[in-house]
Every structure is written in structure tokens, then in C-alpha cells.
Design a protein around this motif. Structure first.
Motif, PDB file in Angstrom:
ATOM      1  N   VAL A 286       0.645  -1.083  -0.147  1.00 45.71           N
ATOM      2  CA  VAL A 286      -0.103   0.086   0.155  1.00 45.71           C
ATOM      3  C   VAL A 286       0.878   1.273  -0.102  1.00 45.71           C
ATOM      4  CG1 VAL A 286      -1.670   1.589   1.461  1.00 45.71           C
ATOM      5  CG2 VAL A 286      -2.042  -1.039   1.285  1.00 45.71           C
ATOM      6  N   ILE A 287       1.905   1.037   0.922  1.00 48.86           N
ATOM      7  CA  ILE A 287       2.549   2.535   1.125  1.00 48.86           C
ATOM      8  C   ILE A 287       3.717   2.692  -0.298  1.00 48.86           C
ATOM      9  CG2 ILE A 287       4.624   1.931   2.639  1.00 48.86           C
ATOM     10  CD1 ILE A 287       3.726   4.186   4.475  1.00 48.86           C
ATOM     11  N   GLU A 288       3.806   1.650  -0.647  1.00 46.49           N
ATOM     12  CA  GLU A 288       4.788   1.890  -1.746  1.00 46.49           C
ATOM     13  C   GLU A 288       4.188   2.427  -3.169  1.00 46.49           C
ATOM     14  OE1 GLU A 288       6.461  -2.027  -2.482  1.00 46.49           O
ATOM     15  OE2 GLU A 288       8.022  -1.671  -0.880  1.00 46.49           O
ATOM     16  N   ARG A 289       2.703   2.563  -2.935  1.00 42.16           N
ATOM     17  CA  ARG A 289       1.951   3.105  -4.217  1.00 42.16           C
ATOM     18  C   ARG A 289       2.169   4.528  -4.572  1.00 42.16           C
ATOM     19  NH1 ARG A 289      -4.205   0.519  -4.469  1.00 42.16           N
ATOM     20  NH2 ARG A 289      -4.202   2.366  -5.670  1.00 42.16           N
ATOM     21  N   PRO A 290       2.535   5.066  -5.462  1.00 40.59           N
ATOM     22  CA  PRO A 290       2.783   6.447  -5.566  1.00 40.59           C
ATOM     23  C   PRO A 290       1.503   7.571  -5.279  1.00 40.59           C
ATOM     24  CG  PRO A 290       3.694   5.436  -7.623  1.00 40.59           C
ATOM     25  CD  PRO A 290       2.724   4.453  -6.807  1.00 40.59           C
ATOM     26  N   ASP A 291       0.377   6.969  -5.510  1.00 37.73           N
ATOM     27  CA  ASP A 291      -0.907   7.820  -5.215  1.00 37.73           C
ATOM     28  C   ASP A 291      -0.964   7.718  -3.767  1.00 37.73           C
ATOM     29  OD1 ASP A 291      -1.432   4.838  -5.340  1.00 37.73           O
ATOM     30  OD2 ASP A 291      -3.380   5.300  -5.364  1.00 37.73           O
ATOM     31  N   VAL A 292      -0.874   6.634  -3.197  1.00 39.20           N
ATOM     32  CA  VAL A 292      -0.813   6.688  -1.516  1.00 39.20           C
ATOM     33  C   VAL A 292       0.150   7.508  -0.939  1.00 39.20           C
ATOM     34  CG1 VAL A 292      -0.804   5.312   0.494  1.00 39.20           C
ATOM     35  CG2 VAL A 292      -1.961   4.387  -1.584  1.00 39.20           C
ATOM     36  N   ARG A 293       1.485   7.750  -1.479  1.00 34.72           N
ATOM     37  CA  ARG A 293       2.580   8.352  -0.985  1.00 34.72           C
ATOM     38  C   ARG A 293       2.201   9.739  -1.148  1.00 34.72           C
ATOM     39  NH1 ARG A 293       6.747   5.390   0.238  1.00 34.72           N
ATOM     40  NH2 ARG A 293       8.237   7.101   0.621  1.00 34.72           N
ATOM     41  N   ALA A 294       1.602   9.972  -2.228  1.00 33.56           N
ATOM     42  CA  ALA A 294       1.101  11.747  -2.534  1.00 33.56           C
ATOM     43  C   ALA A 294      -0.030  11.926  -1.715  1.00 33.56           C
ATOM     44  CB  ALA A 294       0.870  11.706  -3.985  1.00 33.56           C
ATOM     45  N   GLN A 295      -0.978  11.217  -1.245  1.00 34.17           N
ATOM     46  CA  GLN A 295      -2.121  11.689  -0.489  1.00 34.17           C
ATOM     47  C   GLN A 295      -1.594  11.904   0.739  1.00 34.17           C
ATOM     48  OE1 GLN A 295      -6.046   9.618  -1.308  1.00 34.17           O
ATOM     49  NE2 GLN A 295      -4.929   8.330  -2.764  1.00 34.17           N
ATOM     50  N   LEU A 296      -0.690  10.875   1.248  1.00 30.44           N
ATOM     51  CA  LEU A 296      -0.148  11.205   2.763  1.00 30.44           C
ATOM     52  C   LEU A 296       0.551  12.467   2.660  1.00 30.44           C
ATOM     53  CD1 LEU A 296       1.217   7.602   3.489  1.00 30.44           C
ATOM     54  CD2 LEU A 296      -0.865   8.613   4.607  1.00 30.44           C
ATOM     55  N   GLN A 297       1.427  12.766   1.705  1.00 29.66           N
ATOM     56  CA  GLN A 297       2.384  13.862   1.891  1.00 29.66           C
ATOM     57  C   GLN A 297       1.275  15.078   1.719  1.00 29.66           C
ATOM     58  OE1 GLN A 297       4.866  13.180  -1.343  1.00 29.66           O
ATOM     59  NE2 GLN A 297       6.285  11.924  -0.343  1.00 29.66           N
TER      60      GLN A 297
END
Length: 334
Positions: A286-297
Motif C-alpha cells: 500500500v505505502i509503496e503506491r505513488p498515489d498513496v504516498r502523494a495523498q499522505l504527503q
């Protein structure tokens, strides 16, 4: 004809060894079956905060994406109150079957015991801390018309104020509170703490002029900063934030003043190891997904993605750091 004592002893040993081997084989096969069939029903993720905050945003994002990997829905249950203690306690007491996950944070896990908070759970014994989602700094903010334009000017102002400068946080033990106490310790000055039950009322009082300063997450202060009502003086991260490149870190002027908050995912102790490993594996995806990282940031979180061993090491380091800070200022629970 009777068997000799030596033969009987030898047979007993062989029988016991065979029995133990069979039990071990059954246990291993049972674990494999549990891992293969897990999950076969929806999961629950306890978020120990009210809806809308950074922890809630992170929890819902992870729950939604985790559901895709597990093939089962993961529904979010908000159980706010007592600085995240109520929801965390509920998570600790859930069945250790892998179907209840809890969003954990520093206030409920590492610092609550250090300030004398009475807990019905043991933060390190009653949980397996599966995954460290990420961290976020706190920001020192003042009204836009405050005479201090820099952190150094603010500290000088606070030292000269006869009655002391008031500063707010979401309560004793909260991330903002800890960052504020750490800054005061490293910079060797004092302010007058005003605890609130949430960041909203504190921001309102700060904008209204009844509060002198505040330590809060950049996400909470962002709207008021962009509208010109608040000014950011410093952040508690190790490096400057990409969104606020002109705002210095506290650490630049006072080495050691790094106090980020964090959010993780934990399950009750005694949850089967194959289930823990399945969760960890899926959460890494999950956390390696670019879209997830972008939303967390976008929510103000720096993705970390640490598994159980690294997470536990991180928690020990956090405890060691805050023991010194809280001991120096003689903090006790409200």
C-alpha cells in the motif's frame, strides 16, 4: 515375557518424541491454514480520533487501499476521546484474530505512561505494532501581526514578557505539546501552556488574539497561513518542509529540537504471526503506491513504512527521548 526396564524407557522416549513432532506439525499446519484463509470476513480499523484530522485521513486511506489487497472490506470506526486513549484501549482489548486494527500514535503509546496517565492497557505488551505509516512535524505559529518575525525574535520576546507568553496545544501529551516542551528545553526559555481539547478551539483563540502562540501540525495551520491570519516561525522536523521552504526548522538554531509526531497500525498481542506477516506484507504494498504516498504527503505526513522490528526500535527511541524532556519539565497528566 516382560520387556526390560531399558526397553520401556527407550519406547517412552520414542513415543514422547513422536507425539511432540506430531503436535508441532499440527500447529504449523494450523498456522498455514489460518494464513491461507485469512481474511474471510470484513476487518475493522479503529481510529481513536474524531473524523477529519490527520490521523483520520491516514487511517481511512490505509483502510481503503488495504481492503483492495486483502480482498475484504476494512471499515473505519472513529472512537475519539481522552487524547486517543479510549480508542486505543478498545483496540488493545479486541480479539487477537487479525480482524481489528488500530491507528496508534505517540500520545497513546509512548508518552501517556511518562506523564502519569492511568491506562487500562500496556502499550508495549498488549499490542503487536505492525506498521509505522509515517510522521509529521509540528509548527510554531503566531498571529500575522505579532512583532516577532523569526524564531529568535519570538524567543527573545517570550523571555522579556513579564507575565509570560501563552501557547496552546491539543492537550498535555499531544504531539504539539511535546514539540513545544522540547523547544523550550533546547532553547532554555519558558512559556505558559494552555491545554485545549482539540486544535480547532486553539486556532480560533490564536487568530482572535487571546492566545500568544501555538504548536500544531502544518495541515491544521495551512488555511490560516495562506489567508494571512497566521505566521509560521519554525517547524519541528529535521529538515525544512517542501511546502514551506522559507520556514526554518527549530533544529537549525537549537540542535536536538526535532520532535515529529507519528501514526502507525497495531493489532492485539497474541495475533497469530502468519496473520501479522500478511498484514505487514499488504501494508508495504500500500505505502509503496505513488498515489498513496502523494495523498499522505498532501495530508502532511512523511511516509515511513516500517515493519514490526523497526517499528519497535523506533518506539524505544521515542520513549528514551521523551523521558528526558518530560522529566526536566516535571509534567503530570491533567
Amino acid at each position: 515375557m516382560t520387556s526390560s526396564p531399558c526397553l520401556r524407557v527407550s519406547f517412552d522416549r520414542i513415543w514422547r518424541s513422536a507425539a511432540l513432532a506430531l503436535m508441532s506439525s499440527l500447529a504449523l499446519s494450523g498456522g498455514a491454514v489460518a494464513a491461507d484463509s485469512y481474511p474471510d470476513k470484513p476487518l475493522r480499523m479503529i481510529v481513536p480520533f474524531s473524523p477529519g484530522g490527520t490521523g483520520d485521513i491516514a487511517g481511512r486511506l490505509m483502510a481503503n487501499k488495504l481492503a483492495e489487497g486483502l480482498g475484504q472490506s476494512v471499515y473505519v470506526e472513529n472512537r475519539g476521546g481522552a487524547g486517543s486513549i479510549i480508542g486505543t484501549d478498545s483496540g488493545a482489548k479486541a480479539a487477537p484474530d487479525g480482524y481489528t486494527l488500530t491507528i496508534t500514535n505517540g500520545a497513546a503509546i509512548t508518552t501517556a505512561p511518562l506523564i502519569g496517565q492511568k491506562l487500562a492497557y500496556k502499550p508495549m505488551d498488549d499490542f503487536i505494532h505492525v506498521f509505522l505509516i509515517g510522521s509529521f512535524p509540528n509548527m510554531l505559529v503566531v498571529r500575522a501581526d505579532h512583532p516577532a518575525k523569526t524564531l529568535a525574535q519570538f524567543i527573545d520576546f517570550a523571555r522579556k514578557e513579564p507575565k509570560g507568553v501563552s501557547w496552546g496545544s491539543a492537550g498535555v501529551g499531544s504531539a504539539g505539546f511535546l514539540a513545544g516542551e522540547l523547544l523550550q528545553r533546547q532553547a532554555k526559555f519558558r512559556m505558559v501552556h494552555v491545554p485545549y481539547k482539540g486544535t480547532g478551539p486553539a486556532v480560533t483563540d490564536l487568530v482572535g488574539g487571546t492566545l500568544g502562540a501555538m504548536l500544531t501540525s502544518p495541515a491544521v495551520a495551512a488555511a490560516q497561513i495562506s489567508s494571512g491570519k497566521l505566521r509560521a516561525l519554525a517547524v519541528s522536523s529535521a529538515t525544512r518542509l517542501q511546502e514551506y521552504p522559507d520556514v526554518p526548522t527549530m533544529n537549525e538554531q537549537f540542535p536536538g529540537a526535532v520532535g515529529d509526531a507519528w501514526f502507525g497500525i497495531s493489532v492485539p498481542a497474541k495475533t497469530p504471526q502468519p496473520v501479522v506477516e500478511r498484514l505487514r506484507s499488504e501494508l508495504v504494498k500500500v505505502i509503496e503506491r505513488p498515489d498513496v504516498r502523494a495523498q499522505l504527503q498532501q495530508a502532511g505526513l512523511h511516509p515511513m513504512g516500517l515493519g514490526p522490528r523497526e517499528f519497535e526500535k523506533f518506539l524505544k527511541q521515542e520513549t528514551t527521548k521523551w523521558v528526558a524532556v518530560l522529566k526536566d519539565v516535571k509534567i503530570t497528566a491533567e
